[in-house]
Design a protein around this motif. Structure first.
Motif, PDB file in Angstrom:
ATOM      1  N   LEU A   1      20.514  13.029  -2.835  1.00 51.99           N
ATOM      2  CA  LEU A   1      20.503  13.257  -1.390  1.00 51.99           C
ATOM      3  C   LEU A   1      21.916  13.071  -0.847  1.00 51.99           C
ATOM      4  N   GLY A   2      22.601  14.172  -0.544  1.00 51.34           N
ATOM      5  CA  GLY A   2      23.960  14.083  -0.028  1.00 51.34           C
ATOM      6  C   GLY A   2      24.856  13.343  -1.009  1.00 51.34           C
ATOM      7  N   PRO A   3      25.500  12.275  -0.552  1.00 47.70           N
ATOM      8  CA  PRO A   3      26.405  11.539  -1.442  1.00 47.70           C
ATOM      9  C   PRO A   3      25.705  10.536  -2.354  1.00 47.70           C
ATOM     10  N   LEU A   4      24.367  10.421  -2.264  1.00 50.89           N
ATOM     11  CA  LEU A   4      23.620   9.430  -3.042  1.00 50.89           C
ATOM     12  C   LEU A   4      23.254   9.973  -4.420  1.00 50.89           C
ATOM     13  N   ASN A   5      23.427   9.134  -5.432  1.00 54.08           N
ATOM     14  CA  ASN A   5      23.033   9.514  -6.781  1.00 54.08           C
ATOM     15  C   ASN A   5      22.316   8.364  -7.472  1.00 54.08           C
ATOM     16  N   ILE A   6      21.568   8.713  -8.496  1.00 51.65           N
ATOM     17  CA  ILE A   6      20.924   7.726  -9.357  1.00 51.65           C
ATOM     18  C   ILE A   6      21.399   7.960 -10.784  1.00 51.65           C
ATOM     19  N   LYS A   7      21.432   6.892 -11.585  1.00 53.35           N
ATOM     20  CA  LYS A   7      21.938   7.027 -12.951  1.00 53.35           C
ATOM     21  C   LYS A   7      21.330   5.963 -13.837  1.00 53.35           C
ATOM     22  N   ALA A   8      21.230   6.269 -15.116  1.00 54.79           N
ATOM     23  CA  ALA A   8      20.694   5.319 -16.089  1.00 54.79           C
ATOM     24  C   ALA A   8      21.144   5.729 -17.481  1.00 54.79           C
ATOM     25  N   GLY A   9      21.157   4.768 -18.392  1.00 54.34           N
ATOM     26  CA  GLY A   9      21.516   5.081 -19.766  1.00 54.34           C
ATOM     27  C   GLY A   9      21.807   3.842 -20.573  1.00 54.34           C
ATOM     28  N   PRO A  10      22.121   4.028 -21.860  1.00 48.93           N
ATOM     29  CA  PRO A  10      22.428   2.888 -22.730  1.00 48.93           C
ATOM     30  C   PRO A  10      23.793   2.308 -22.413  1.00 48.93           C
ATOM     31  N   SER A  11      23.959   1.023 -22.730  1.00 48.91           N
ATOM     32  CA  SER A  11      25.229   0.338 -22.547  1.00 48.91           C
ATOM     33  C   SER A  11      25.562  -0.423 -23.827  1.00 48.91           C
TER      34      SER A  11
ATOM     35  N   GLY B   1      20.195  -4.773 -18.482  1.00 44.42           N
ATOM     36  CA  GLY B   1      19.306  -5.584 -19.297  1.00 44.42           C
ATOM     37  C   GLY B   1      19.565  -5.341 -20.767  1.00 44.42           C
ATOM     38  N   SER B   2      18.815  -6.018 -21.626  1.00 44.16           N
ATOM     39  CA  SER B   2      19.069  -5.942 -23.071  1.00 44.16           C
ATOM     40  C   SER B   2      17.842  -5.429 -23.811  1.00 44.16           C
ATOM     41  N   PHE B   3      18.087  -4.782 -24.937  1.00 41.12           N
ATOM     42  CA  PHE B   3      17.027  -4.364 -25.847  1.00 41.12           C
ATOM     43  C   PHE B   3      16.826  -5.375 -26.974  1.00 41.12           C
ATOM     44  N   GLN B   4      17.825  -6.229 -27.225  1.00 40.36           N
ATOM     45  CA  GLN B   4      17.759  -7.144 -28.351  1.00 40.36           C
ATOM     46  C   GLN B   4      18.556  -8.415 -28.046  1.00 40.36           C
ATOM     47  N   ASP B   5      18.219  -9.493 -28.744  1.00 44.87           N
ATOM     48  CA  ASP B   5      18.990 -10.726 -28.644  1.00 44.87           C
ATOM     49  C   ASP B   5      20.232 -10.622 -29.526  1.00 44.87           C
ATOM     50  N   ASN B   6      21.219 -11.453 -29.214  1.00 42.42           N
ATOM     51  CA  ASN B   6      22.420 -11.532 -30.046  1.00 42.42           C
ATOM     52  C   ASN B   6      22.923 -12.970 -29.984  1.00 42.42           C
ATOM     53  N   PHE B   7      22.549 -13.771 -30.995  1.00 43.02           N
ATOM     54  CA  PHE B   7      22.748 -15.204 -30.922  1.00 43.02           C
ATOM     55  C   PHE B   7      24.112 -15.644 -31.449  1.00 43.02           C
ATOM     56  N   ALA B   8      24.672 -16.642 -30.782  1.00 44.68           N
ATOM     57  CA  ALA B   8      25.789 -17.427 -31.288  1.00 44.68           C
ATOM     58  C   ALA B   8      25.255 -18.838 -31.523  1.00 44.68           C
ATOM     59  N   SER B   9      25.771 -19.514 -32.537  1.00 42.99           N
ATOM     60  CA  SER B   9      25.204 -20.814 -32.894  1.00 42.99           C
ATOM     61  C   SER B   9      26.310 -21.823 -33.178  1.00 42.99           C
ATOM     62  N   GLY B  10      25.895 -23.065 -33.259  1.00 42.99           N
ATOM     63  CA  GLY B  10      26.821 -24.143 -33.568  1.00 42.99           C
ATOM     64  C   GLY B  10      26.031 -25.403 -33.868  1.00 42.99           C
ATOM     65  N   GLY B  11      26.749 -26.480 -34.181  1.00 44.00           N
ATOM     66  CA  GLY B  11      26.060 -27.738 -34.437  1.00 44.00           C
ATOM     67  C   GLY B  11      26.689 -28.508 -35.579  1.00 44.00           C
ATOM     68  N   ASP B  12      25.961 -29.521 -36.019  1.00 38.50           N
ATOM     69  CA  ASP B  12      26.420 -30.425 -37.068  1.00 38.50           C
ATOM     70  C   ASP B  12      25.363 -30.438 -38.172  1.00 38.50           C
TER      71      ASP B  12
END
Length: 200
Positions: free
Chosen positions: A109-119, A165-176
């Motif tokens: 509508l005029g200058p308005l647009n919608i968009k979507a896709g993978p990131s 939003g995300s499709f999958q988790d991506n973990f970073a870890s640490g500890g002793d």
């Protein structure tokens, strides 16, 4: 090598069929948080764990974009540097990354647009601030999420509001390991993205 392949996916597929092309700069603010923080320990054979969601904080992004119009719709690949901060109860988690969304859009509508896709997300650095905890690299250098939203084009200036939003988790870890304790953080964020763009 992975970065070159990612750039090829974004740009090569649209160059040949593009009827109209434009390029520009963009930047703005993002508001969101990375995923769940889990800490765990084992003492005298008893295993305990706790979970915590991070508090949303404001970060920023800046980069370049291209827009190719094909058969009345447009394809908009972008290459963005993003800094995201998330506050947990005992520390702050800082994430620096390259985002490469590839969005399909439609002027509605005029200058308005919608968009979507993978990131596509490539992690440059992740670190914990305000704590003695050490964190390892994330599991995957590159992960895929999604973006969707709306934009307003006023001449060379453009305004965008999107959700990522995300499709999958991506973990970073640490500890002793010696103390049988550790933690994980899901580095894939959910965030709102507000951008200002300028077409060259």
């Amino acid at each position: 090598m992975k970065k070159l392949m990612l750039l090829a996916v974004i740009f090569v597929s649209v160059n040949l069929s593009a009827q109209n092309a434009s390029f520009g700069l963009k930047g703005g603010l993002n508001y969101g948080a990375t995923g769940e923080f889990e800490s765990f320990s084992q003492v005298a054979g008893d295993f305990t764990s706790s979970f915590e969601d991070g508090e949303n904080k404001t970060g920023f992004h800046a980069g370049v974009f291209a827009q190719f119009e094909v058969l009345g719709i447009f394809i908009q690949p972008e290459l963005m540097y993003t800094e995201l901060n998330t506050e947990y109860s005992a520390f702050d988690y800082k994430l620096n990354k390259i985002d490469a969304p590839v969005l399909l859009g439609l002027n509605v509508l005029g200058p308005l647009n919608i968009k979507a896709g993978p990131s596509f997300q490539y992690i440059l650095n992740n670190e914990i601030e305000g704590s003695d905890l050490d964190i390892d690299d994330v599991e995957k250098d590159i992960t895929v999420g999604y973006q969707l939203g709306a934009g307003l084009d006023l001449g060379r200036l453009g305004f965008d509001l999107r959700y990522e939003g995300s499709f999958q988790d991506n973990f970073a870890s640490g500890g002793d390991i010696a103390a049988d304790s550790g933690f994980t953080i899901d580095s894939r964020p959910s965030q709102w993205i507000l951008s200002l763009s300028y077409t060259l």
